[in-house]
Scaffold this motif. Structure first.
Motif, PDB file in Angstrom:
ATOM      1  N   GLU A 142       0.816  -1.301   0.194  1.00  0.00           N
ATOM      2  CA  GLU A 142       0.176  -0.040  -0.084  1.00  0.00           C
ATOM      3  C   GLU A 142       0.784   1.311   0.064  1.00  0.00           C
ATOM      4  N   ASP A 143       2.257   1.139   0.272  1.00  0.00           N
ATOM      5  CA  ASP A 143       3.154   2.171   0.229  1.00  0.00           C
ATOM      6  C   ASP A 143       3.985   2.034  -1.089  1.00  0.00           C
ATOM      7  N   GLY A 144       3.394   1.681  -2.133  1.00  0.00           N
ATOM      8  CA  GLY A 144       3.979   1.394  -3.251  1.00  0.00           C
ATOM      9  C   GLY A 144       5.159   0.529  -3.615  1.00  0.00           C
ATOM     10  N   LEU A 145       6.236   0.943  -4.276  1.00  0.00           N
ATOM     11  CA  LEU A 145       7.336  -0.232  -4.489  1.00  0.00           C
ATOM     12  C   LEU A 145       8.047  -0.543  -3.112  1.00  0.00           C
TER      13      LEU A 145
ATOM     14  N   LEU B 271      18.507  -0.598 -14.692  1.00  0.00           N
ATOM     15  CA  LEU B 271      17.075   0.403 -14.712  1.00  0.00           C
ATOM     16  C   LEU B 271      16.102  -0.117 -13.664  1.00  0.00           C
ATOM     17  N   CYS B 272      15.560   0.925 -12.962  1.00  0.00           N
ATOM     18  CA  CYS B 272      14.524   0.454 -12.034  1.00  0.00           C
ATOM     19  C   CYS B 272      13.290   1.135 -12.723  1.00  0.00           C
ATOM     20  N   ALA B 273      12.260   0.400 -13.154  1.00  0.00           N
ATOM     21  CA  ALA B 273      10.976   0.947 -13.838  1.00  0.00           C
ATOM     22  C   ALA B 273       9.771   1.069 -12.599  1.00  0.00           C
ATOM     23  N   LEU B 274       9.413   2.111 -12.749  1.00  0.00           N
ATOM     24  CA  LEU B 274       8.109   2.134 -11.735  1.00  0.00           C
ATOM     25  C   LEU B 274       7.235   3.164 -11.851  1.00  0.00           C
ATOM     26  N   GLN B 275       5.876   3.180 -11.440  1.00  0.00           N
ATOM     27  CA  GLN B 275       5.031   4.437 -11.036  1.00  0.00           C
ATOM     28  C   GLN B 275       5.126   5.059  -9.877  1.00  0.00           C
ATOM     29  N   THR B 276       5.261   6.098  -9.795  1.00  0.00           N
ATOM     30  CA  THR B 276       5.459   6.675  -8.394  1.00  0.00           C
ATOM     31  C   THR B 276       3.953   7.432  -7.836  1.00  0.00           C
ATOM     32  N   ALA B 277       3.151   7.445  -8.571  1.00  0.00           N
ATOM     33  CA  ALA B 277       1.983   7.888  -8.283  1.00  0.00           C
ATOM     34  C   ALA B 277       0.799   7.489  -8.848  1.00  0.00           C
TER      35      ALA B 277
ATOM     36  N   LEU C  38       3.786   6.009  -4.171  1.00  0.00           N
ATOM     37  CA  LEU C  38       5.093   5.720  -3.393  1.00  0.00           C
ATOM     38  C   LEU C  38       5.326   6.228  -2.227  1.00  0.00           C
ATOM     39  N   ALA C  39       5.497   6.006  -0.854  1.00  0.00           N
ATOM     40  CA  ALA C  39       5.604   6.799   0.294  1.00  0.00           C
ATOM     41  C   ALA C  39       6.510   7.470   0.085  1.00  0.00           C
ATOM     42  N   PRO C  40       6.398   8.539   0.918  1.00  0.00           N
ATOM     43  CA  PRO C  40       7.574   9.718   0.614  1.00  0.00           C
ATOM     44  C   PRO C  40       8.976   9.085   1.158  1.00  0.00           C
ATOM     45  N   GLU C  41       9.066   8.678   2.195  1.00  0.00           N
ATOM     46  CA  GLU C  41      10.383   7.949   2.838  1.00  0.00           C
ATOM     47  C   GLU C  41      10.987   7.134   1.778  1.00  0.00           C
ATOM     48  N   ARG C  42      10.273   6.215   1.115  1.00  0.00           N
ATOM     49  CA  ARG C  42      10.645   5.335   0.062  1.00  0.00           C
ATOM     50  C   ARG C  42      11.004   6.075  -1.276  1.00  0.00           C
ATOM     51  N   ARG C  43      10.429   7.172  -1.566  1.00  0.00           N
ATOM     52  CA  ARG C  43      10.805   7.908  -2.587  1.00  0.00           C
ATOM     53  C   ARG C  43      12.206   8.595  -2.502  1.00  0.00           C
ATOM     54  N   GLU C  44      12.490   9.066  -1.106  1.00  0.00           N
ATOM     55  CA  GLU C  44      13.732   9.700  -0.848  1.00  0.00           C
ATOM     56  C   GLU C  44      14.734   8.713  -0.975  1.00  0.00           C
ATOM     57  N   ARG C  45      14.601   7.346  -0.298  1.00  0.00           N
ATOM     58  CA  ARG C  45      15.451   6.275  -0.323  1.00  0.00           C
ATOM     59  C   ARG C  45      15.644   5.845  -1.763  1.00  0.00           C
ATOM     60  N   LEU C  46      14.801   5.902  -2.630  1.00  0.00           N
ATOM     61  CA  LEU C  46      14.976   5.560  -3.985  1.00  0.00           C
ATOM     62  C   LEU C  46      15.624   6.255  -4.841  1.00  0.00           C
ATOM     63  N   GLY C  47      15.643   7.717  -4.399  1.00  0.00           N
ATOM     64  CA  GLY C  47      16.430   8.687  -5.330  1.00  0.00           C
ATOM     65  C   GLY C  47      17.882   8.616  -4.484  1.00  0.00           C
ATOM     66  N   GLU C  48      18.080   8.306  -3.357  1.00  0.00           N
ATOM     67  CA  GLU C  48      19.617   8.289  -2.796  1.00  0.00           C
ATOM     68  C   GLU C  48      20.047   6.913  -3.610  1.00  0.00           C
ATOM     69  N   LEU C  49      19.274   5.748  -3.650  1.00  0.00           N
ATOM     70  CA  LEU C  49      19.989   4.516  -4.175  1.00  0.00           C
ATOM     71  C   LEU C  49      20.408   4.850  -5.599  1.00  0.00           C
ATOM     72  N   ALA C  50      19.567   5.520  -6.217  1.00  0.00           N
ATOM     73  CA  ALA C  50      19.878   5.605  -7.880  1.00  0.00           C
ATOM     74  C   ALA C  50      21.299   6.292  -7.895  1.00  0.00           C
TER      75      ALA C  50
ATOM     76  N   PRO D 219       2.385  13.556  -4.880  1.00  0.00           N
ATOM     77  CA  PRO D 219       3.683  13.622  -4.459  1.00  0.00           C
ATOM     78  C   PRO D 219       4.618  14.135  -5.366  1.00  0.00           C
ATOM     79  N   ARG D 220       5.661  14.482  -4.790  1.00  0.00           N
ATOM     80  CA  ARG D 220       6.898  15.234  -5.425  1.00  0.00           C
ATOM     81  C   ARG D 220       7.236  14.306  -6.519  1.00  0.00           C
ATOM     82  N   PRO D 221       7.661  14.480  -7.612  1.00  0.00           N
ATOM     83  CA  PRO D 221       8.091  13.430  -8.765  1.00  0.00           C
ATOM     84  C   PRO D 221       9.611  13.126  -8.095  1.00  0.00           C
ATOM     85  N   LEU D 222       9.820  11.942  -8.258  1.00  0.00           N
ATOM     86  CA  LEU D 222      11.448  11.321  -8.009  1.00  0.00           C
ATOM     87  C   LEU D 222      12.223  12.114  -8.753  1.00  0.00           C
TER      88      LEU D 222
END
Ligand code: PLP
Length: 265
Positions: free
Chosen positions: A8-11, A27-33, A42-54, A77-80
């Motif tokens: 329920e919080d996305g990827l 490549l990691c393909a996903l839909q964030t919204a 995608l929940a905000p903390e997951r979004r932040e972590r995914l951005g960092e990981l990339a 949500p803010r786009p990744l």
């Protein structure tokens, strides 16, 4: 292709980290919204972590925003891409909000990947129709897109709500489904699994169709899922469709019970 679970919080970015530890991910393909098929963000903390990981692990993210404007609930949500512009390719489309027949979308990317994508697109189809691109550009500049959304969002929200009500009316206690924040689909999980293929065939016999969960999953899902699309169907038809689907589910379960009682020869 390696599937990453979603909830329920996305990827599930923790699951992605485990994959990153074992594989060289390009490549990691996903839909964030308003993800297709779940309609979740995608929940905000997951979004932040995914951005960092990339950035840390140096892989690209394809952020598909095709349903992001078809939102019925919650804040966009803010786009990744904002978090990691050099690592995220964002794509959007007019298909889900204005018209699929236009075959028009766009990509936003920075750096060499942008040129590479433009060349690949040219090599693939020798350009999208220029006239329809000019028409769409005028439409977007005129404020027509926002006007269209103001009409279409309540239209589809009514259908989403009608489908959720019909599920409760005809399948109460037999399924789980989160109300989608947006998009065109409801992702239904049956409490007791059954063979999706058998159900699909039986449902067609009852005059109703759905997308079996296995078709939109990379790996064979352990549970039975159905993607139900509400965009093309009005509320009375949605109710009739769910009623028929419930009949088909009961018929498949009845046959399964019968088969389980048959002696093994
Ligand atoms: C998640 C997702 N991305 C992209 C697309 C494709 O959009 P388009 O019609 O612009 O090719 C679809 C259409 O079904 C979709 O569901």
């Amino acid at each position: 292709v390696i599937g990453i679970p979603i909830d329920e919080d996305g990827l599930d970015v923790g699951a992605l980290e485990q994959v990153l530890a074992r594989h060289e991910v390009k490549l990691c393909a996903l839909q964030t919204a308003c993800q297709n098929p779940t309609g979740q963000d995608l929940a905000p903390e997951r979004r932040e972590r995914l951005g960092e990981l990339a950035v840390e692990r140096n892989f690209f993210v394809l952020e598909d925003g095709v349903y992001s404007d078809m939102r019925f609930a919650g804040e966009s949500p803010r786009p990744l891409r904002e978090l990691a512009p050099g690592h995220v390719v964002y794509t959007g489309s007019l298909s889900k909000t204005v018209g699929g027949g236009l075959r028009l979308g766009w990509a936003a990317a920075r750096g060499p990947i942008f040129e590479r994508l433009a060349t690949l697109k040219l090599e693939t189809d020798f350009h999208t129709n220029t006239l329809s691109q000019h028409m769409a550009a005028r439409f977007l500049a005129s404020g027509g897109y926002e006007r269209q959304l103001r009409k279409s969002i309540p239209f589809y929200r009514e259908r989403r709500d009608a489908l959720m009500d019909s599920l409760e009316r005809h399948l109460a206690g037999e399924y789980r489904a989160q109300r989608p924040n947006g998009g065109h689909h409801v992702w239904v999980t049956l409490d007791r699994p059954l063979n999706e293929r058998d159900l699909y065939t039986e449902a067609l016999r009852h005059g109703v169709s759905f997308t079996p969960g296995g078709v939109v999953s990379v790996e064979r899902p352990a549970q039975s899922h159905l993607r139900l699309s509400f965009s093309l169907v009005d509320p009375p038809e949605l109710d009739e469709g769910v009623k028929r689907l419930a009949r088909a589910i009961r018929e498949v379960r009845r046959r399964d019970r019968h088969a389980a009682r048959m002696p093994v020869s």
